[in-house]
Design an enzyme around this catalytic site. Structure first.
Site, PDB file in Angstrom:
ATOM      1  N   SER A 184       3.092  -2.273  10.388  1.00 32.59           N
ATOM      2  CA  SER A 184       4.529  -2.337  10.701  1.00 32.59           C
ATOM      3  C   SER A 184       5.185  -3.665  10.336  1.00 32.59           C
ATOM      4  CB  SER A 184       4.775  -2.000  12.182  1.00 32.59           C
ATOM      5  OG  SER A 184       4.400  -0.659  12.439  1.00 32.59           O
ATOM      6  N   GLY A 239       2.261   2.082  10.876  1.00 37.16           N
ATOM      7  CA  GLY A 239       3.258   3.145  10.771  1.00 37.16           C
ATOM      8  C   GLY A 239       3.963   3.480  12.073  1.00 37.16           C
ATOM      9  N   GLY A 257       2.745  -1.190   4.333  1.00 37.48           N
ATOM     10  CA  GLY A 257       2.774   0.226   3.992  1.00 37.48           C
ATOM     11  C   GLY A 257       4.196   0.698   3.747  1.00 37.48           C
ATOM     12  N   GLY A 258       4.814   1.268   4.784  1.00 32.84           N
ATOM     13  CA  GLY A 258       6.138   1.887   4.652  1.00 32.84           C
ATOM     14  C   GLY A 258       7.168   1.016   3.944  1.00 32.84           C
ATOM     15  N   GLU A 297      -6.918   4.617   7.720  1.00 32.18           N
ATOM     16  CA  GLU A 297      -6.688   6.046   7.466  1.00 32.18           C
ATOM     17  C   GLU A 297      -7.919   6.690   6.838  1.00 32.18           C
ATOM     18  OE1 GLU A 297      -2.889   5.513   5.521  1.00 32.18           O
ATOM     19  OE2 GLU A 297      -2.076   4.892   7.459  1.00 32.18           O
ATOM     20  N   GLU A 338      -5.648  -5.001  10.402  1.00 35.54           N
ATOM     21  CA  GLU A 338      -4.617  -4.006  10.656  1.00 35.54           C
ATOM     22  C   GLU A 338      -4.957  -3.242  11.941  1.00 35.54           C
ATOM     23  OE1 GLU A 338      -2.490  -2.793   6.787  1.00 35.54           O
ATOM     24  OE2 GLU A 338      -4.317  -1.612   6.915  1.00 35.54           O
ATOM     25  N   HIS A 373      -9.620   1.172   4.704  1.00 38.85           N
ATOM     26  CA  HIS A 373      -8.341   1.338   5.405  1.00 38.85           C
ATOM     27  C   HIS A 373      -8.549   2.252   6.610  1.00 38.85           C
ATOM     28  CE1 HIS A 373      -4.262   2.507   6.371  1.00 38.85           C
ATOM     29  NE2 HIS A 373      -3.898   1.380   5.777  1.00 38.85           N
ATOM     30  N   ASN A 413       0.872  -1.175   0.000  1.00 39.01           N
ATOM     31  CA  ASN A 413       0.000   0.000   0.000  1.00 39.01           C
ATOM     32  C   ASN A 413       0.911   1.228   0.000  1.00 39.01           C
ATOM     33  OD1 ASN A 413      -1.808   2.031   0.529  1.00 39.01           O
ATOM     34  ND2 ASN A 413      -2.392   1.297   2.567  1.00 39.01           N
ATOM     35  N   TRP A 414       1.045   1.836  -1.159  1.00 34.38           N
ATOM     36  CA  TRP A 414       1.993   2.961  -1.295  1.00 34.38           C
ATOM     37  C   TRP A 414       1.449   4.236  -0.664  1.00 34.38           C
ATOM     38  CZ3 TRP A 414       4.192   2.677  -7.046  1.00 34.38           C
ATOM     39  CH2 TRP A 414       4.808   1.433  -7.221  1.00 34.38           C
ATOM     40  N   LYS A 415       0.159   4.244  -0.334  1.00 34.81           N
ATOM     41  CA  LYS A 415      -0.478   5.428   0.261  1.00 34.81           C
ATOM     42  C   LYS A 415      -0.223   6.666  -0.612  1.00 34.81           C
ATOM     43  CE  LYS A 415      -0.243   3.158   4.690  1.00 34.81           C
ATOM     44  NZ  LYS A 415      -0.189   3.240   6.147  1.00 34.81           N
TER      45      LYS A 415
END
Ligand code: PGA
Length: 243
Positions: free
Chosen positions: A205, A173, A226-227, A99, A167, A97, A11-13
């Site tokens: 994470s 994150g 993600g990251g 976010e 999640e 998600h 997930n590149w966000k």
């Protein structure tokens, strides 16, 4: 028997301009030519989907969107429909998600509509669920996540059109992760609510160091990353942790 081949999804966000996205996609396509034991997916920002899909054509890495609007077309400034995602080269759409649930106030009802929209467009819906820290502290993680599943996953789900991503919001994150026992407990609690063979990913994470033990859990069918999905080497190391 249901195919629960593990899926590693990036997930590149809201990250990446064309040059970065293209470089990352090309690096991943090259790596994916090597032996690997999992399915691979990347979810770039909307502006990069077509470019990335083109760069990944023939690589066996699939492309997904990070959200979609419930309706196919219309006067909805700033929104993207599931049909548009499909047209740009997507086969998957993330919906719900945290976010968007917690950052933008999306409800289970909204996510239910978006999952239906994904199916209408022929996409696999990746429905995200997860408790906030206070809910875990209060011993409510299982009931919160079960409630999100019941409220967000529409009738008509089967293993071919649905993936669930657990999640925990406090793990996204932050570098924090639940214990392996806690991950297994939530995945085990979710599974009876889902059609046979539905893949349940863990997200929050995940990195090259913790991937092997998380992905080694029987109940974990992959990861939403993600990251660490923004670096080709890290994403690939996580994929390599799938047995
Ligand atoms: P993270 O994000 O891997 O950076 O924690 C996961 C996600 O939000 O899907």
């Amino acid at each position: 028997m249901a195919d629960r081949t593990k899926l590693i999804a990036g997930n590149w966000k809201m990250n990446g301009q064309r040059a970065d996205g293209l470089a990352l996609a090309r690096a991943l396509a090259e790596k994916a030519g090597q032996q690997h034991a999992c399915d691979l997916l990347v979810c770039p920002p909307f502006t990069l989907i077509a470019t990335v899909a083109e760069a990944l054509a023939g690589s066996r890495i699939e492309v997904g969107g990070q959200d979609c609007h419930p309706l196919p077309t219309g006067a909805h400034t700033g929104s993207i429909s599931a049909e548009m995602l499909r047209d740009a080269g997507c086969r998957y759409a993330i919906v719900g998600h945290s976010e968007r649930r917690h950052g933008l106030g999306e409800t289970d009802g909204d996510i239910h509509e978006k999952a239906l929209a994904a199916w209408r467009a022929g996409l696999v819906a990746i429905v995200c669920v997860g408790e906030i820290h206070a809910e875990r502290e209060a011993g409510r993680a299982v009931s919160v996540v079960e409630g999100q599943i019941i409220g967000s996953v529409p009738h008509g789900a089967f293993a071919g059109n649905l993936i669930v991503a657990y999640e925990p919001v406090w793990a996204i994150g932050t570098g924090l992760t639940p214990t392996l026992e806690d991950i297994a407990e939530i995945h085990g609690a979710i599974r009876p609510h889902l059609p046979a063979g539905t893949r349940i990913l863990y997200g929050g994470s995940v990195n090259p160091k913790n991937a092997a033990e998380i992905l080694g859990l029987d109940e974990v069918d992959g990861a939403l990353v993600g990251g660490a999905s923004l670096k080709a080497d890290d994403f690939w190391a996580i994929a390599q942790a799938c047995r």
